[in-house]
Design a protein around this motif. Structure first.
Motif, PDB file in Angstrom:
ATOM      1  N   PRO A   1      10.410  -2.021   3.220  1.00  0.00           N
ATOM      2  CA  PRO A   1      10.908  -0.945   2.159  1.00  0.00           C
ATOM      3  C   PRO A   1      11.059  -1.938   0.856  1.00  0.00           C
ATOM      4  O   PRO A   1      10.811  -1.286  -0.331  1.00  0.00           O
ATOM      5  CB  PRO A   1      12.245  -0.644   2.811  1.00  0.00           C
ATOM      6  N   VAL A   2      11.430  -3.218   1.131  1.00  0.00           N
ATOM      7  CA  VAL A   2      11.531  -3.851  -0.366  1.00  0.00           C
ATOM      8  C   VAL A   2      10.212  -4.046  -0.995  1.00  0.00           C
ATOM      9  O   VAL A   2      10.309  -3.460  -2.431  1.00  0.00           O
ATOM     10  CB  VAL A   2      11.881  -5.349   0.375  1.00  0.00           C
ATOM     11  N   PHE A   3       9.069  -4.164  -0.618  1.00  0.00           N
ATOM     12  CA  PHE A   3       7.936  -4.195  -1.078  1.00  0.00           C
ATOM     13  C   PHE A   3       7.412  -2.736  -1.680  1.00  0.00           C
ATOM     14  O   PHE A   3       6.837  -2.668  -2.683  1.00  0.00           O
ATOM     15  CB  PHE A   3       6.669  -4.973  -0.319  1.00  0.00           C
ATOM     16  N   ALA A   4       8.020  -1.767  -0.957  1.00  0.00           N
ATOM     17  CA  ALA A   4       7.436  -0.674  -0.983  1.00  0.00           C
ATOM     18  C   ALA A   4       8.148  -0.101  -2.461  1.00  0.00           C
ATOM     19  O   ALA A   4       7.516   0.549  -3.218  1.00  0.00           O
ATOM     20  CB  ALA A   4       7.811   0.512   0.195  1.00  0.00           C
ATOM     21  N   ARG A   5       9.332  -0.406  -2.355  1.00  0.00           N
ATOM     22  CA  ARG A   5      10.181   0.372  -3.420  1.00  0.00           C
ATOM     23  C   ARG A   5       9.622  -0.638  -4.780  1.00  0.00           C
ATOM     24  O   ARG A   5       9.409   0.118  -5.932  1.00  0.00           O
ATOM     25  CB  ARG A   5      11.568  -0.043  -3.305  1.00  0.00           C
ATOM     26  N   LEU A   6       9.571  -1.803  -4.769  1.00  0.00           N
ATOM     27  CA  LEU A   6       9.152  -2.596  -5.842  1.00  0.00           C
ATOM     28  C   LEU A   6       7.888  -2.058  -6.346  1.00  0.00           C
ATOM     29  O   LEU A   6       7.489  -1.763  -7.472  1.00  0.00           O
ATOM     30  CB  LEU A   6       8.985  -4.014  -5.407  1.00  0.00           C
ATOM     31  N   THR A   7       6.840  -2.008  -5.545  1.00  0.00           N
ATOM     32  CA  THR A   7       5.536  -1.431  -5.965  1.00  0.00           C
ATOM     33  C   THR A   7       5.401  -0.231  -6.409  1.00  0.00           C
ATOM     34  O   THR A   7       4.924  -0.131  -7.555  1.00  0.00           O
ATOM     35  CB  THR A   7       4.518  -1.449  -4.546  1.00  0.00           C
ATOM     36  N   ARG A   8       6.266   0.653  -5.929  1.00  0.00           N
ATOM     37  CA  ARG A   8       6.323   1.906  -6.394  1.00  0.00           C
ATOM     38  C   ARG A   8       6.756   2.133  -7.779  1.00  0.00           C
ATOM     39  O   ARG A   8       6.228   2.604  -8.674  1.00  0.00           O
ATOM     40  CB  ARG A   8       7.130   2.851  -5.532  1.00  0.00           C
ATOM     41  N   GLY A   9       7.755   1.310  -7.953  1.00  0.00           N
ATOM     42  CA  GLY A   9       8.581   1.332  -9.310  1.00  0.00           C
ATOM     43  C   GLY A   9       7.628   0.746 -10.233  1.00  0.00           C
ATOM     44  O   GLY A   9       7.281   1.485 -11.264  1.00  0.00           O
ATOM     45  N   ALA A  10       7.014  -0.362 -10.054  1.00  0.00           N
ATOM     46  CA  ALA A  10       6.174  -0.966 -10.992  1.00  0.00           C
ATOM     47  C   ALA A  10       4.812  -0.132 -11.186  1.00  0.00           C
ATOM     48  O   ALA A  10       4.518   0.183 -12.549  1.00  0.00           O
ATOM     49  CB  ALA A  10       5.813  -2.391 -10.744  1.00  0.00           C
TER      50      ALA A  10
ATOM     51  N   PRO B   1       0.540  -1.110  -0.100  1.00  0.00           N
ATOM     52  CA  PRO B   1       0.111  -0.041  -0.027  1.00  0.00           C
ATOM     53  C   PRO B   1       0.979   1.334  -0.018  1.00  0.00           C
ATOM     54  O   PRO B   1       0.595   2.401  -0.753  1.00  0.00           O
ATOM     55  CB  PRO B   1      -0.710  -0.080   1.401  1.00  0.00           C
ATOM     56  N   LEU B   2       2.009   1.370   0.941  1.00  0.00           N
ATOM     57  CA  LEU B   2       2.895   2.645   0.789  1.00  0.00           C
ATOM     58  C   LEU B   2       3.237   2.788  -0.644  1.00  0.00           C
ATOM     59  O   LEU B   2       3.258   3.861  -0.983  1.00  0.00           O
ATOM     60  CB  LEU B   2       4.016   2.208   1.810  1.00  0.00           C
ATOM     61  N   GLY B   3       4.013   1.728  -1.380  1.00  0.00           N
ATOM     62  CA  GLY B   3       4.464   1.971  -2.572  1.00  0.00           C
ATOM     63  C   GLY B   3       3.384   2.447  -3.460  1.00  0.00           C
ATOM     64  O   GLY B   3       3.634   3.372  -4.324  1.00  0.00           O
ATOM     65  N   ALA B   4       2.073   1.734  -3.464  1.00  0.00           N
ATOM     66  CA  ALA B   4       0.965   2.207  -4.426  1.00  0.00           C
ATOM     67  C   ALA B   4       0.765   3.470  -4.114  1.00  0.00           C
ATOM     68  O   ALA B   4       0.569   4.341  -5.078  1.00  0.00           O
ATOM     69  CB  ALA B   4      -0.048   1.162  -4.151  1.00  0.00           C
ATOM     70  N   LEU B   5       0.697   3.892  -2.948  1.00  0.00           N
ATOM     71  CA  LEU B   5       0.333   5.330  -2.314  1.00  0.00           C
ATOM     72  C   LEU B   5       1.328   6.461  -3.035  1.00  0.00           C
ATOM     73  O   LEU B   5       0.916   7.394  -3.679  1.00  0.00           O
ATOM     74  CB  LEU B   5       0.322   5.542  -0.796  1.00  0.00           C
ATOM     75  N   ALA B   6       2.801   6.006  -2.846  1.00  0.00           N
ATOM     76  CA  ALA B   6       3.634   6.903  -3.340  1.00  0.00           C
ATOM     77  C   ALA B   6       3.529   6.950  -4.636  1.00  0.00           C
ATOM     78  O   ALA B   6       3.663   8.294  -5.283  1.00  0.00           O
ATOM     79  CB  ALA B   6       5.022   6.264  -3.013  1.00  0.00           C
ATOM     80  N   ALA B   7       3.230   5.937  -5.633  1.00  0.00           N
ATOM     81  CA  ALA B   7       3.047   6.059  -7.027  1.00  0.00           C
ATOM     82  C   ALA B   7       1.967   6.825  -7.516  1.00  0.00           C
ATOM     83  O   ALA B   7       1.981   7.781  -8.425  1.00  0.00           O
ATOM     84  CB  ALA B   7       3.085   4.719  -7.565  1.00  0.00           C
ATOM     85  N   ALA B   8       0.802   6.771  -6.669  1.00  0.00           N
ATOM     86  CA  ALA B   8      -0.440   7.266  -6.816  1.00  0.00           C
ATOM     87  C   ALA B   8      -0.441   8.810  -6.761  1.00  0.00           C
ATOM     88  O   ALA B   8      -0.697   9.855  -7.326  1.00  0.00           O
ATOM     89  CB  ALA B   8      -1.594   6.627  -6.276  1.00  0.00           C
ATOM     90  N   ARG B   9      -0.153   9.116  -5.376  1.00  0.00           N
ATOM     91  CA  ARG B   9       0.116  10.542  -5.041  1.00  0.00           C
ATOM     92  C   ARG B   9       1.036  11.441  -5.315  1.00  0.00           C
ATOM     93  O   ARG B   9       0.950  12.762  -5.557  1.00  0.00           O
ATOM     94  CB  ARG B   9       0.076  10.617  -3.366  1.00  0.00           C
ATOM     95  N   ARG B  10       2.202  10.838  -5.830  1.00  0.00           N
ATOM     96  CA  ARG B  10       3.621  11.578  -6.055  1.00  0.00           C
ATOM     97  C   ARG B  10       3.708  12.628  -4.824  1.00  0.00           C
ATOM     98  O   ARG B  10       3.309  12.566  -3.737  1.00  0.00           O
ATOM     99  CB  ARG B  10       3.417  12.180  -7.359  1.00  0.00           C
ATOM    100  N   GLY B  11       4.025  13.592  -5.052  1.00  0.00           N
ATOM    101  CA  GLY B  11       4.320  14.961  -4.197  1.00  0.00           C
ATOM    102  C   GLY B  11       5.089  14.488  -2.846  1.00  0.00           C
ATOM    103  O   GLY B  11       5.968  13.639  -2.867  1.00  0.00           O
ATOM    104  N   TRP B  12       4.522  14.997  -1.916  1.00  0.00           N
ATOM    105  CA  TRP B  12       5.331  15.003  -0.436  1.00  0.00           C
ATOM    106  C   TRP B  12       5.265  13.571  -0.134  1.00  0.00           C
ATOM    107  O   TRP B  12       6.012  13.208   0.653  1.00  0.00           O
ATOM    108  CB  TRP B  12       5.164  16.126   0.519  1.00  0.00           C
TER     109      TRP B  12
END
Lengths: 502, 287, 283, 318, 328
Positions: free
Chosen positions: B159-168, B103-114
């Protein structure tokens, strides 16, 4: 030495390849050790090297008798011997001790040794802001006077039978005022060895003191290496990296070394009474029947065989078997699970009891704990194990008495007095026992002291304050050509003064 | 929504999967591990903690297939029980890692910004500590035990999953079918659920098997240091540590737990490779 | 044939739209340089009318499509869709407006979610924008649009990877039709297709326009395609419309030198051939 | 391009600041009183209080935090409770072991992994590829402490050609010290090499499929020339990332290996410091490690710019 | 003298879904200095033909037939010999300029690489020649310094670099596989003009592959129409355009909106070819276009049609070819 195996890749592949076919160690001639230097190993690294400013046994095990000396010295049999004090006389009422000091003694930094140093050392230990771990040793001293450079007169508040013994402790060694502050990292004493170097985490090196006042050490150089890990210690011993291990951390390896002609295995005893300590005021444990049930539920010999691989002598009370005053009370609570269940039922815990069992790091505790937990389970007592580090043990068990059961070995010599203390983690307060202790302290006559010690032992066994398990053995392993190492350790020390290669 | 995508792929999964060696071996080993663990809940040749001092350190025999340990306990039973412990710790730890990381990774990719900045800084921060060191701190802080080991390992999977999810997810957000969904009026969260997550599901599954294997190694490391599962419960790492001191007396004691760890990790990695080829044809040529 | 703009209401009106993208900062002190994709673009599309926007890559035509559909926030200017100022609306109101304008993309392989069935994909705008549509009605609407683009109702159960490029583009068009929009914005809908398939899709666009009275904002770099699909054409260069007018007009007498250069560059059969050496070759 | 690194620098400091705050708070909560650990079982309350004052433990938490932070910035890391020496001295000795050990392990793993990875990619699905993949699968699966034990058994005990552990110290001569680090380095290098080989292989496979490799072949270059001159260079970027992560792990993630080989490295120092509640040492070391990891990542970013001109920016020639 | 002669070249690719015939008995000749346009839709095998000549087919490809280049059968050569040929005698330009160049090497290095590899030139001399080549393809100094990297150039400029690389060793044959498909129409015109000028100036033979009939009309003397891996029609460009015989060629022209320019009034429907290109795995037995051909008859089905010469310089593989003139 053989040629180094080719590239790391080859050795890695080879190792992986041979991983399954474990090869029994073949007989290989040991590397020829230089004849006048010795590498001794020990399990724990001293935090620093000033015995008067820390309780860690490791400090004494490095410096006691080698670098620092006190007025008296405790030898391998536990007897008190003269050291910096050549001789002494005791007044009739046992209150004044006059010590005649050795002459021609110098500190390693060349400065002279005289009575002023002795006075400085004692005053420093007894001072208000003293950080001496065994400050209690000096409680009975009223004053220290130095009539001349060669004599020291110590007057006591009340007679103290064990003063000479106490002055032989590491915490009572004599230091020079000029170097006292720096002793933690650059110990300057009067002993037969001079401090060489300390590579933190690895080893302490010391060399022979050429102008030692007494009989010089036979070894030119001694290195004390720190190897806590039992397997690493075994490997180092077999590989010839170390010549001797004073008290080998893994009893299970003894069989290995006994079978190997290169080594000599010497099993001695220590001052370590290993006990299953009970919190005497905690809930069901305040009931003596429950404490006796626990004593019956534990099979001491099985614990010794399982945890210590058979090395260790069962004990029935808190006293070292090798001491003349020892009374054998192992028979008072024989292994009898049925009796244990009966006692528990009688005490109202027929349907079982759950107790916490906190285990400090040493293997006697961790392994002994598992075996005892299994044995207690047979009688319906569920012991929930939690392994704690020493700081955690000190905090929760020793200071906080927040425990039901714990396993620990008290390695200080002649420490039966702890049961008489007002606050001690057993929470055992018994007026009769306290009276016995005060009487003991004031009697000087040996046979009278032994009688009192015997009564104290019987009292502890009768009250079943703790389940007394066994006396910790000393597993000495050294190269067969090494002579002069202590067989027992009546005090925490590795006295190398008399060691040599034959 | 999500079930549709998965239903088809399961049938397809079996059809295409059969032929792949990696997948089959990996699946076999992993299923064996799970079977052994479940069986150990119900039955083991000897009671797991039954101490029998006289019978200690026996080599493998008919009575004790893998011999007995220093307290006379049956090594085979303890290894079976150890499997249960390894799986439990690793499963929950990876679960925490994925559960919070994805969810963290997906949120980071969706929301961008801060939001993205904060998530990424948290990632850098947790990567800054060597995993084992922090596990040691956590377990010594809150006391050793399986629970704390789970938390310690779990934290380092996040962080492993967050980073992977965000990238994809970032690359998916550029794809036309996501723009089409935005044109159709779908919100960020709904798009993440409908389009982003299903399309990175295969990537996540593959990563999970790899992290599962790493978690088992980490748990073994922690219990080797005495910080993982507490006695008397058996754990492979602890058995290995105890066996180490008996290396010269009873070498086999050190072999079996090591082999158990190795086989499990090997099985999981093979399963991960097999799944990657199967679920992500684009990666197929990377075999 | 081309349906003349009935002079009715404007489906889309764009007034000097400006859109900028920040570029990576070159130096710490100077603010990040900005690329001006749309530099004051104005155009309008009447109901039933097909306006083409033609230009080379980097001319800003795709940015125009995104801005019109409020996927990007413009720096300045207005976009009026069905008479409402798109950027002044609340998100809820904007959603309501989206029913009237849908989009078709260039890459047939990128515009359909590979993990979803065709039925679900086509129905996504319906599910998002119209509430209270029963399952049966939804099924019917899906079947209706699939048939209208030349596919079969049961294709709804298949996955995108089971279709060719041309068929996928038909699915994308079906998706755009399901909410009965007034305006379809097509961003290079046929550029990725082979000539024969391209012809089929272009014809489909023309059929749909006649049958459903759709208006198109048709974006392409291919002048030839534009000739067939559009009534009017606007030529864009560096974010500005350099020429606009009826297709015949612009193609016959291009006013702006850039338009002339574009038209000249298109290779055409029958026109003078490149000075190419070479005799006949034996078969 | 400078902007890129200045941004990275600021994030670097923020991360470290947050790390220092968190570590300090963790240490505050850690149970166990350092004074009790030093003075032991029989110490009396007054001596404990005296020692605590000497160690400055009686000041308020915030005061100590800022004092510590100030110390960090000026390089005065304070004195260790247990050893009584400055933390710098303590750490300097341990880095003398951990750094060369980490370097040896990285060099060993890279020297083994990259050629194997490229070989496996070049000969995909052939015997050597399957062999390398098998080796890497095994390398990742073997717990490194188990592998270490086996190494000791074989090379120290059985063949007695390498010491079973301990560290001779650099002053005992370069080669003897290196010899003591050989086995631990191999034990550490194996799993890292396995991981690195797999990453190299998939990265090279990815670049082999790129158009510019086909262009190179069309220019007449042989498969091998195209592989080494064009594919491998581009494949290095993900490989460098992994090596960065591995190096920071090797600095202090090696607690177990240091235990098995009884090496006085950073890992064991931290482990002992935590066990002995030597909070000053723990705090300083954790921050030093976090700093080294962040710096290594920063250097990896620098290396990206060297490897990939696209990151170096430079205007367009339009 | 025939520079290149393909005789019954067939290529079968092994795919997970079974063997796929990608080229079916393709034959044609190309004389030195001549230009040949190969036109067809995607999947018709035109790129496969080019890769076959270059010997760069994927490993899973199996070739039969002959490819004679200057008298030697390329299929018989070993990898070593092919490497000596590639870039030296036959050069190739690809479709995607954005990915055709190595992003981490300078354009000077990449252009000079062919010179140093084949001609063994020293670093300095090769660099100098590279600069001349860049200038030759319209990338003059100092604006286009050899030290620039690909990401600093536009699509058209990168394609020019690729062409410079191809010209480096002055090859006898230049193969251009859809060189302008990814470019804008203005850049396309410039690049096609450059290719024409360069091949003419150095007497190089050109094989131009495209999907756009108008590009073939404008740029090549001879042409070849391919459909589903087989040659449908071939001949001189003028002859073929004048009287398009194969129904597919006619269909293609009718479907191309741009080709006929002014004739079709806006808005009129384009003529389409129904159906789709058959799957390479299951090719029909007879004429491969039969399923989509309005003129198909019974005799089209049993065997693929043999090629018939309609006139000198014009042949067709169809049993019922169109006779009438093409309406241009």
């Amino acid at each position: 030495m053989k040629k180094l195996v080719a590239s790391p890749l080859a050795s890695a592949a080879l190792a992986a390849g041979l991983a399954l076919g474990l090869v029994a160690p073949a007989l290989v001639t040991p590397a020829l050790a230089a004849k006048d230097s010795l590498t001794l190993a020990m399990p724990l690294e001293p935090p620093h090297l000033d015995p008067t400013a820390g309780a860690a046994a490791a400090i004494d095990e490095v410096v006691y008798a080698n670098i620092f000396e006190g007025l008296t010295r405790i030898d391998s049999s536990g007897a008190v011997k003269p050291a910096l004090a050549e001789s002494w006389t005791v007044s009739g009422d046992g209150l004044t001790y006059t010590f005649k000091l050795q002459s021609g003694v110098t500190f390693h930094d060349g400065s002279g040794f005289d009575s002023a140093d002795v006075k400085f050392s004692f005053d420093r230990a007894m001072a208000e802001d003293s950080v001496n771990a065994q400050k209690g040793l000096f409680d009975s001293i009223a004053a220290v006077e130095v009539p001349d450079a060669g004599t020291v007169v110590v007057t006591l508040k009340q007679p103290a039978g064990n003063l000479l013994f106490n002055l032989g402790w590491g915490d009572a060694v004599i230091v020079a005022p000029e170097t006292a502050a720096e002793n933690k990292n650059n110990p300057v004493g009067t002993g037969p060895f001079v401090f060489g170097r300390w590579v933190k985490g690895d080893r302490v090196e010391m060399v022979r003191n050429e102008n030692y006042w007494g009989e010089p050490a036979k070894l030119a150089k001694a290195t004390i290496k720190i190897i806590p890990d039992p397997a690493a210690a075994t490997a180092a011993m077999l590989a010839g990296d170390i010549d001797a291990y004073a008290n080998f951390p893994a009893p299970e390896a003894m069989a290995q070394f006994e079978a190997d002609p290169r080594f000599k295995v010497v099993i001695g005893s220590t001052e370590g009474e290993t006990i299953l300590a009970i919190n005497n005021t905690r809930g069901p444990l305040s009931d003596i029947r429950v404490r006796r049930a626990l004593a019956h539920a534990v099979d001491r010999q099985a614990v010794i065989d399982g945890a210590m691989f058979g090395y260790g002598t069962p004990i029935g009370t808190h006293f070292a078997p090798h001491h003349p005053a020892y009374v054998d009370l192992t028979g008072s609570y024989p292994y009898d699970p049925e009796k244990a269940k009966a006692l528990l039922a009688e005490a109202g815990h027929g349907d079982g009891l759950t107790l916490s069992l906190k285990l400090p790091p040493p293997s006697y505790a961790r392994r002994g704990g598992e075996i005892i937990a299994a044995q207690l389970a047979q009688v319906g007592v569920e012991a929930k194990i939690s392994q704690v580090e020493w700081p955690g043990w000190l905090e929760q068990v020793f200071k906080g008495t927040d425990y039901d059961l714990t396993i620990v070995s008290h390695t200080e010599p002649m420490d039966i007095g702890i049961y008489g203390r007002d606050t001690y983690y057993f929470n055992y307060q018994d007026a009769d026992f306290k009276a016995l202790m005060t009487k003991l302290n004031t009697t000087v006559d040996e046979t009278a002291r032994y009688g009192l010690l015997g009564d104290a032992q019987k009292k502890l066994s009768a009250d079943s304050v703790n389940v007394f398990l066994f006396q910790l053995a000393k597993h000495g392993v050294w190269n067969k050509d090494v002579v002069g190492l202590w067989e027992n350790s009546p005090v925490q020390a590795n006295d190398l003064t008399a060691v040599y290669w034959n | 929504m999500l079930s549709e995508a998965r239903a088809v792929s399961l049938r397809e999964f079996w059809l295409r999967g059969r032929g792949q060696a990696n997948l089959m071996i990996g699946l076999a080993v992993t299923l064996l591990l799970i079977a052994v663990a479940v069986l150990s809940l119900v039955w083991t040749p000897y009671p797991i903690n039954a101490i029998d001092i006289p019978a200690k350190l026996q080599p493998p025999s008919a009575a004790h297939w893998l011999g007995t340990d220093q307290f006379g306990r049956d090594v085979l039973s303890r290894i079976m029980a150890g499997a249960r412990n390894s799986i439990a710790v690793s499963l929950v730890a990876v679960g925490i890692g994925a559960g919070l990381g994805v969810p963290l990774g997906a949120l980071a990719a969706a929301r961008r910004g801060w939001v993205e900045e904060v998530v990424m800084r948290f990632n850098d921060f947790t990567f800054a500590f060597p995993a084992l060191l922090s596990a040691v701190m956590i377990t010594s802080l809150f006391g050793p035990g399986a629970i704390n080991a789970i938390i310690a390992i779990g934290i380092f999977n996040i962080p492993v999953f967050a980073r992977l999810t965000r990238g994809a997810a970032l690359s998916l957000w550029q794809r036309d079918f996501v723009l089409a969904a935005r044109v159709a009026g779908r919100g960020r969260t709904r798009i993440t659920l409908d389009h982003i997550l299903p399309n990175i599901a295969s990537l996540l599954i593959v990563q999970m098997t790899i992290q599962f294997a790493l978690a088992i190694l980490a748990e073994a490391g922690l219990s080797y240091l005495g910080l993982g599962t507490q006695p008397p419960d058996p754990s492979w790492g602890k058995m290995l540590n105890e066996a180490q001191t008996l290396m010269f007396l009873a070498p086999q004691l050190a072999i079996f737990p090591g082999l158990a760890i190795m086989a499990t990790v090997l099985g999981l990695n093979l399963l991960g490779d097999g799944l990657r080829d199967l679920l992500d044809p684009r990666l197929r040529r990377l075999r | 044939m081309s349906a003349q703009a009935p002079g009715g209401e404007m489906v889309l009106r764009v007034e000097n739209l400006v859109l900028e993208y920040p570029l990576p900062r070159q130096s710490l002190f100077a603010p990040a340089p900005r690329h001006r994709a749309l530099d004051g673009v104005s155009l309008q599309v009447a109901r039933g009318e097909s306006l083409a926007v033609v230009g080379e890559s980097g001319s800003g035509k795709s940015s125009l499509a995104r801005a019109v559909l409020a996927l990007e926030q413009p720096g300045a200017g207005r976009v009026e869709l069905m008479g409402q100022d798109v950027f002044a609306l609340s998100p809820g109101a904007l959603r309501g407006l989206r029913r009237h304008a849908q989009m078709v993309f260039q890459d047939p392989y990128g515009s359909l979610d590979p993990r979803r069935k065709v039925g679900w994909i086509v129905a996504e705008p319906l599910d998002a924008l119209e509430s209270g549509v029963g399952a049966a009605a939804r099924q019917a609407r899906i079947a209706e649009v699939l048939v209208s683009v030349g596919l079969k109702a049961r294709d709804a159960e298949k996955f995108p990877h089971e279709f060719s490029g041309g068929q996928r583009q038909r699915i994308a068009i079906a998706r755009a039709l399901i909410t009965h929009p007034a305006l379809i914005i097509a961003d290079e809908p046929v550029s990725a297709l082979d000539v024969s398939v391209q012809a089929q899709v272009l014809n489909l666009f023309m059929d749909l326009r006649e049958r459903l009275g759709l208006s198109y904002l048709f974006i392409s770099h291919d002048l030839a395609v534009v000739r067939h699909v559009a009534d009017r054409v606007a030529v864009m260069r560096h974010g500005q419309i350099v020429e606009e007018g009826a297709v015949e007009q612009v193609f016959r007498e291009p006013q702006h030198p850039y338009t002339r250069k574009l038209l000249a560059a298109v290779p055409r059969v029958g026109h003078p051939r490149q000075a190419v050496a070479g005799a006949t070759t034996a078969p | 391009m400078a902007v890129f690194f200045l941004q990275r620098l600021t994030t670097l400091f923020i991360t470290l600041l947050v790390a220092s705050l968190l570590v300090f708070l963790v240490m505050e909560v850690l149970p166990g009183d350092p004074a009790a650990v030093i003075l032991g079982v029989n110490a009396r309350e007054d001596t404990l209080a005296a020692l605590r004052a000497e160690m400055g433990l009686d000041r308020s938490a915030w005061e100590r935090y800022f004092l510590w932070l100030g110390g960090l910035l000026t390089g005065d890391l304070g004195r260790s409770y247990t050893y009584g020496v400055t933390v710098w001295e303590l750490v300097a000795e341990r880095i003398g072991l951990s750094l060369p050990l980490a370097l040896m392990a990285i060099v060993l793993s890279t020297v083994m992994a990259i050629p194997l990875g490229v070989l496996a990619a070049a000969r995909r699905n052939k015997a050597s590829d399957v062999g390398v993949m098998g080796f890497t699968q095994l390398g990742i699966a073997i717990p490194n402490f188990w592998f270490a034990i086996l190494l000791i058994l074989l090379f120290a005990v059985h063949w007695q050609i390498l010491p079973a552990g301990g560290f001779a110290g650099w002053d005992a001569g370069f080669w003897p010290a290196l010899k003591t680090l050989l086995l631990p380095a191999v034990a550490l290098a194996l799993p890292q090499a396995a991981i690195l080989a797999r990453v190299t292989r998939s990265s090279v496979l990815e670049t082999l499929g790129e158009d510019y490799v086909r262009t190179a072949r069309a220019k007449g270059l042989t498969r091998r020339a195209a592989l080494w001159r064009h594919a491998v260079r581009n494949a290095l970027i993900p490989v460098v990332t992994i090596m960065g992560l591995q190096f920071s792990f090797l600095l202090a993630g090696t607690i177990i290996i240091e235990n098995v080989f009884y090496l006085p490295g950073l890992g064991r120092l931290i482990f002992q410091a935590i066990a002995q509640r030597d909070l000053i040492v723990v705090k300083d070391l954790v921050i030093l490690l976090a700093a080294s990891v962040v710096v290594v990542n920063f250097l990896v970013d620098l290396l990206y710019a060297v490897l990939d001109p696209r990151l170096r920016g430079g205007g367009h020639a339009l | 003298m025939t520079l290149l002669s393909l005789q019954d070249l067939s290529v079968v690719l092994d795919t997970p879904e079974g063997p796929a015939t990608v080229l079916d008995r393709v034959s044609f000749d190309l004389a030195a200095g001549e230009s040949l346009g190969i036109v067809g839709e995607s999947g018709c095998g035109k790129s496969m033909t080019a890769l076959a000549v270059m010997g760069l087919l994927p490993d899973a490809a199996r070739c039969t037939g002959r490819i004679d280049f200057e008298g030697r059968d390329l299929l018989a050569l070993d990898e070593q010999a092919l490497c000596a040929l590639r870039g030296r005698c036959i050069a190739m330009v690809f479709q995607e300029p954005m990915t055709a160049l190595n992003p981490v090497k300078s354009i000077g290095y990449q252009v000079a690489e062919g010179l140093r590899w084949h001609l063994g030139l020293g670093r300095g001399e090769a660099a100098a020649r590279a600069v001349k080549l860049l200038d030759r393809v319209g990338l003059p100094q100092p604006r286009f310094s050899p030290d620039l990297y690909p990401h600093q150039l536009s699509g058209g400029q990168r394609q020019r670099v690729v062409i410079a690389m191809a010209l480096a060793c002055d090859p006898a044959l230049l193969i251009a596989d859809e060189p302008t498909t990814a470019l804008d129409v203005t850049s396309q015109a410039e690049i096609l003009a450059l290719i024409a000028e360069v091949t003419a100036a150095s007497g190089m033979a050109l094989m131009l592959i495209t999907h756009d009939l108008a590009v073939v009309w404008q740029n090549t003397a001879a042409m070849l129409v391919m459909y589903a891996g087989a040659v449908a029609e071939r001949g001189t460009t003028a002859e073929v355009f004048a009287r398009m015989a194969h129904p597919y060629t006619r269909g293609l022209l009718a479907a191309s909106p741009g080709a006929l320019g002014d004739i079709l009034p806006a808005g009129r429907r384009l003529a389409t070819i129904p159906g789709q290109v058959p799957d390479p795995q299951d090719r029909p037995t007879g004429c491969v276009f039969a399923a989509r051909c309005a003129r198909a008859a019974a005799d089209c089905l049993p065997r693929p049609p043999a090629e018939r010469v309609l006139a000198p310089g014009h042949a067709v593989a169809c049993l019922h070819p169109h006779e009438e003139e093409t309406v241009l």
